[in-house]
Design an enzyme around this catalytic site. Structure first.
Site, PDB file in Angstrom:
ATOM      1  N   SER A 242       9.316 -59.014 -21.677  1.00 14.96           N
ATOM      2  CA  SER A 242       8.176 -58.195 -22.066  1.00 14.96           C
ATOM      3  C   SER A 242       8.707 -56.841 -22.506  1.00 14.96           C
ATOM      4  CB  SER A 242       7.227 -58.025 -20.891  1.00 14.96           C
ATOM      5  OG  SER A 242       7.805 -57.121 -19.968  1.00 14.96           O
ATOM      6  N   LYS A 243       7.779 -55.983 -22.902  1.00  9.23           N
ATOM      7  CA  LYS A 243       8.196 -54.677 -23.419  1.00  9.23           C
ATOM      8  C   LYS A 243       8.975 -53.852 -22.396  1.00  9.23           C
ATOM      9  CE  LYS A 243       4.817 -54.531 -26.998  1.00  9.23           C
ATOM     10  NZ  LYS A 243       3.497 -54.220 -27.401  1.00  9.23           N
ATOM     11  N   ARG A 244       8.806 -54.190 -21.129  1.00  6.90           N
ATOM     12  CA  ARG A 244       9.562 -53.471 -20.097  1.00  6.90           C
ATOM     13  C   ARG A 244      11.072 -53.686 -20.252  1.00  6.90           C
ATOM     14  NH1 ARG A 244       9.400 -55.629 -15.371  1.00  6.90           N
ATOM     15  NH2 ARG A 244       8.266 -57.453 -16.081  1.00  6.90           N
ATOM     16  N   HIS A 245      11.461 -54.838 -20.789  1.00  7.76           N
ATOM     17  CA  HIS A 245      12.883 -55.162 -20.883  1.00  7.76           C
ATOM     18  C   HIS A 245      13.531 -54.638 -22.149  1.00  7.76           C
ATOM     19  CE1 HIS A 245      11.097 -58.497 -18.448  1.00  7.76           C
ATOM     20  NE2 HIS A 245      12.045 -58.090 -17.645  1.00  7.76           N
ATOM     21  N   GLY A 246      12.721 -54.393 -23.151  1.00  6.04           N
ATOM     22  CA  GLY A 246      13.268 -53.964 -24.437  1.00  6.04           C
ATOM     23  C   GLY A 246      12.199 -54.219 -25.482  1.00  6.04           C
TER      24      GLY A 246
END
Ligand code: GLU
Length: 463
Positions: A242-246
């Site tokens: 998800s956007k948390r990872h990149g």
């Protein structure tokens, strides 16, 4: 004669191309190219509320940037409603599908009963063999006559044999809503069959759709394609990417100064490998890629690896290719004299295209100001004297080699070390202490410009 192998990428446009989607597209593209087949692009935009023209366009743009070419025209499901209706009618006519007049209240009642009995919620087939007069005021849905017992089995190219027990998963599911619009699985099957898609490589989030699609293939008398269900990409914490990872939007990678070559190389390795090799050009991949070798398990996103690959491609691609990508970011290196030399000088240390842009600007333009942190850290009375002496001693050196030899002699005479001179010199020439090989910067700028910049810096610093 064998039919041509045909794959497709079938995104639902929801705003942007997700990197997981790009990996799916890449696998389909490579397999088609490997086999001299066709690779189709189909936009699944039947959800008219969620899908916009702009979102479809964003996918096409991202495709263009990556350099993945598809064959033929793009097809849009939203333009194929008549076709779907035609096939729904065929199924009705042949008795393989039927109208269901169940009202909302009836459905709610059925659900409640099933819940109470702790049964799986499913349609109970009450209109399957209905011959009577249809109830008034109900716009019927169309349901497929699905098998009621047994198993649905297929051989997945990635996961091996997959078996579904009909009684666990199946019911006579809806293929056309009461307003006549076809449902998702129905459109996919009609399109894949009529477009001659022989191999479907997609995310394993679609695995549960596959038995329904098989039921439809069989009812329609179409050949079932080969399925490959690819495990999702996970973040480093093992959770779904998800956007948390990149960044998840492909075009965000472009804005970050990532080369499409690096991104594609990165994505292909998230789920596929060949020996222990890491670097693959698209041409090599077209020769090597085989979807039967896709990993069964989920793969893990690793930002450091992408950066490493990007640095590799920045170092090795041609000037033309790098500059083409720089222009995409609004920067044209070719306007400068000795642009090739400038690129070679910068690419040794660059991790992203922005490093090239920043580096080029800092070398080409005389500094307007000087990085205060670098000044604090590297400038003192002693090395300012050294820089002054260096400037006075400079003659009309031309090549980096001449500058280097001169500098070594100079430092020996002064009994000083390169580190005492190099950072102040970098700051004077480019405004910051991060620049590539100082001798190459000296060569690129030339004697006159170097002298001017050093003098300017010394003037400001009062020496
Ligand atoms: N439209 C689907 C999606 O974007 C893909 C359908 C398929 O590959 O069968 O997830």
């Amino acid at each position: 004669m064998h039919e041509k192998l045909t794959t497709r990428f079938a995104p639902s446009p929801t705003g942007y191309l997700h990197i997981g989607g790009l990996r799916t597209a890449l696998y389909n593209y490579l397999y088609a190219r490997n086999k001299g087949g066709n690779f189709l692009l189909r936009i699944e935009d039947t959800d008219l509320k969620r899908n916009s023209k702009e979102a479809a366009w964003a996918i096409v743009e991202a495709f263009k940037w990556c350099g993945l070419e598809f064959d033929g025209e793009i097809s849009y499901q939203s333009q194929r409603f008549d076709l779907y209706k035609e096939y729904i009618q065929k199924l009705l006519d042949s008795g393989k599908a039927y109208y269901c007049y169940m009202s909302k209240e009836e459905l709610e009642h059925l659900r409640a009963k099933q819940e109470e009995a702790k049964e799986r919620p499913r349609y109970d087939g009450r209109y399957r063999d209905f011959k009577g007069t249809p109830p008034q005021g109900i716009e019927p849905v169309v349901r497929i006559k699905a098998p009621q017992s047994g198993e649905i089995v297929f051989e997945d190219g990635v996961k091996g044999e997959i078996k579904f027990k009909v009684e666990d998963i199946m019911d006579d599911f809806i293929i056309a809503r009461s307003d006549g619009t076809p449902t998702y699985n129905f459109c996919v099957v009609i399109d894949d069959a009529l477009m001659g898609v022989s191999d479907v490589i997609r995310g394993d989030d679609h695995l549960s759709n596959t038995p329904k699609q098989i039921v439809l293939y069989e009812a329609l008398g179409f050949k079932i394609p080969k399925f490959f269900h690819v495990a999702m990409i996970h973040g480093e914490d093992g959770k779904k990417l998800s956007k948390r990872h990149g960044a998840t939007d492909v075009m965000e990678y472009k804005e970050m100064g990532i080369l499409p070559q690096a991104l594609l190389n990165f994505l292909v390795r998230l789920g596929w490998s060949h020996k222990d090799e890491e670097i693959f050009s698209l041409e090599e991949l077209k020769k090597l890629f085989n979807p039967y070798h896709i990993n069964k398990s989920a793969s893990c996103y690793n930002a450091k690896k992408l950066e490493w690959l990007n640095a590799h491609y920045i170092k090795t691609l041609s000037f033309e290719e790098i500059n083409r990508q720089l222009k995409e970011l609004g920067f044209d290196l070719a306007v400068y004299e000795r642009a090739g030399f400038l690129l070679d000088l910068l690419r040794e240390r660059a991790k992203t295209l922005h490093d090239i842009i920043k580096g080029a600007k800092s070398i080409v333009n005389a500094p307007q100001n000087y990085d205060e942190n670098a000044v604090q850290k590297f400038i003192n009375e002693e090395n300012l004297h050294l820089l002054r002496a260096f400037s006075n001693a400079l003659e009309n050196q031309k090549t980096s080699k001449e500058f280097e030899e001169f500098t070594n002699d100079f430092l020996e005479k002064k009994q000083a070390k390169l580190k005492d001179l190099a950072q102040p010199l970098r700051i004077a020439l480019t405004g910051s202490a991060v620049s590539p090989s100082i001798f190459e910067v000296l060569e690129f700028l030339g004697f006159d410009e170097c002298k001017k910049r050093i003098e300017n810096f010394l003037k400001i610093r009062g020496k």
